[in-house]
Design an enzyme around this catalytic site. Structure first.
Site, mmCIF file in Angstrom:
data_model
loop_
_atom_site.group_PDB
_atom_site.id
_atom_site.type_symbol
_atom_site.label_atom_id
_atom_site.label_comp_id
_atom_site.label_asym_id
_atom_site.label_seq_id
_atom_site.Cartn_x
_atom_site.Cartn_y
_atom_site.Cartn_z
ATOM 1 N N THR A 122 -3.266 -2.892 -13.235
ATOM 2 C CA THR A 122 -2.211 -2.420 -12.341
ATOM 3 C C THR A 122 -1.447 -1.347 -13.089
ATOM 4 O O THR A 122 -0.805 -1.613 -14.106
ATOM 5 C CB THR A 122 -1.272 -3.566 -11.938
ATOM 6 O OG1 THR A 122 -2.019 -4.542 -11.221
ATOM 7 C CG2 THR A 122 -0.150 -3.053 -11.044
ATOM 8 N N LYS A 197 -1.587 -1.930 -4.517
ATOM 9 C CA LYS A 197 -1.136 -2.985 -5.418
ATOM 10 C C LYS A 197 0.387 -2.976 -5.546
ATOM 11 O O LYS A 197 1.016 -4.038 -5.652
ATOM 12 C CB LYS A 197 -1.783 -2.828 -6.793
ATOM 13 C CG LYS A 197 -1.415 -3.934 -7.789
ATOM 14 C CD LYS A 197 -1.825 -5.321 -7.295
ATOM 15 C CE LYS A 197 -1.347 -6.432 -8.231
ATOM 16 N NZ LYS A 197 -2.073 -6.460 -9.512
#
Length: 319
Positions: A122, A197
């Site tokens: 991420t 995300k």
């Protein structure tokens, strides 16, 4: 069996969730960088699916388990890149992504022409775009593919995988994604996976506060917290955080499925991205501040469910 090109190598992998079977006629090799809580399980699943794995992580001892399963160790990202057809990275922070990709021993300078690089960390959407553009200049393809599902999803191969990049590349590496996850979606061009995300983390951020307060409220009201959790998990309040992390809160299990320090990193990226788009995010800001307070209590290496410690303390309630 010989393959005309790398595209053919990947296409012969046929994975069927219904039969839980992988037909492995492929000679494609996968390089995996980052063997943390999730990376280790992801590598195991790929090995069990029949892929040959090359691995690198900064602390070699973290690789011992997968090396015993047959993975090959490399001393640098450069060495791993030269030996791999597909390179997957799952590291901690955007600065780690930058070092792994752009450093002197970075994979962008050493990846084979025609290969695929997939960052599942991420990280910043802008960094994903930079990697994509640099990879294209060097004759290979990059995808950003962050995941959600925590340690449980990584172990069970049920991660949600959010992909940004070219459609053809996405389809080429889809057999690999299907080993690692269930909900796998191409969301748009480079950076779209990371933006998705961020949306995911924003939704979780405020929800985690609600889960903690719900359990604290139940206890103060004299309810059986487990019965309460089992009941409301079947209704409109249902969520992964409630069902999975709520149970860990009740059991006082603060082992990391996802570290507090990494959630803080994610929320900081999401807040920066939101501000860049001119978007206020008061719920995200509140959650970020609470998690920073939790880290200041010495809980940065605990799982995100440890937030209940901070809120119970503020409610002057013993867990």
């Amino acid at each position: 069996m010989r393959f005309a090109n790398f595209h053919d190598k990947l296409k012969v992998n046929i994975y069927t969730k219904e039969t839980d079977r992988m037909v492995t006629a492929s000679t494609a090799s996968i390089g995996f960088i980052g063997l943390g809580v999730m990376g280790n399980s992801m590598v195991k699943n790929l090995i069990n699916a029949g892929y040959s794995l090359h691995v690198y992580t900064r602390t070699k001892s973290k690789a011992e388990e997968v090396l015993e399963l047959g993975a090959d160790w490399h001393e640098s990202p450069a060495s791993l890149a030269q030996a791999s057809d597909v390179i997957i990275t799952m590291v901690g922070y955007p600065v780690d992504v930058e070092n792994v990709y752009f450093g002197d021993q970075g994979i962008l300078n050493h990846t084979k022409e025609g290969a695929y690089v997939i960052d599942m960390t991420t990280s910043k959407p802008s960094l994903a775009i930079d990697i994509y553009e640099e990879a294209k200049k060097n004759g290979f393809t990059a995808l950003d593919a962050p995941v959600s599902g925590g340690d449980i999803g990584a172990k069970n191969g049920t991660l949600a995988i959010m992909v940004g990049g070219d459609k053809e590349a996405y389809h080429d590496v889809a057999p690999i994604f299907r080993v690692l996850g269930e909900r796998i979606t191409l969301l748009g061009p480079a950076g779209a996976g990371q933006h998705t995300k961020m949306a995911n983390q924003i939704a979780i951020a405020s929800n985690m506060i609600g889960v903690c307060e719900s359990i604290i409220y139940a206890r103060k009201a004299g309810l059986d917290a487990e019965e309460m959790l089992a009941t409301i998990s079947t209704g409109a309040a249902a969520s992964f955080s409630l069902s999975n992390l709520g149970k860990r809160m009740i059991d006082k299990d603060y082992e990391p499925g996802f570290y507090v320090k990494h959630f803080i990193k994610d929320m900081e990226i999401a807040l920066e991205s939101a501000h860049n788009m001119g978007m206020p995010a008061p719920g995200l800001e509140l959650s970020l501040n609470l998690y920073k307070d939790l880290a200041d209590m010495g809980e940065e290496d605990s799982g995100t469910q440890a937030l209940i410690k901070l809120l119970a303390h503020e409610a002057e309630m013993s867990l």
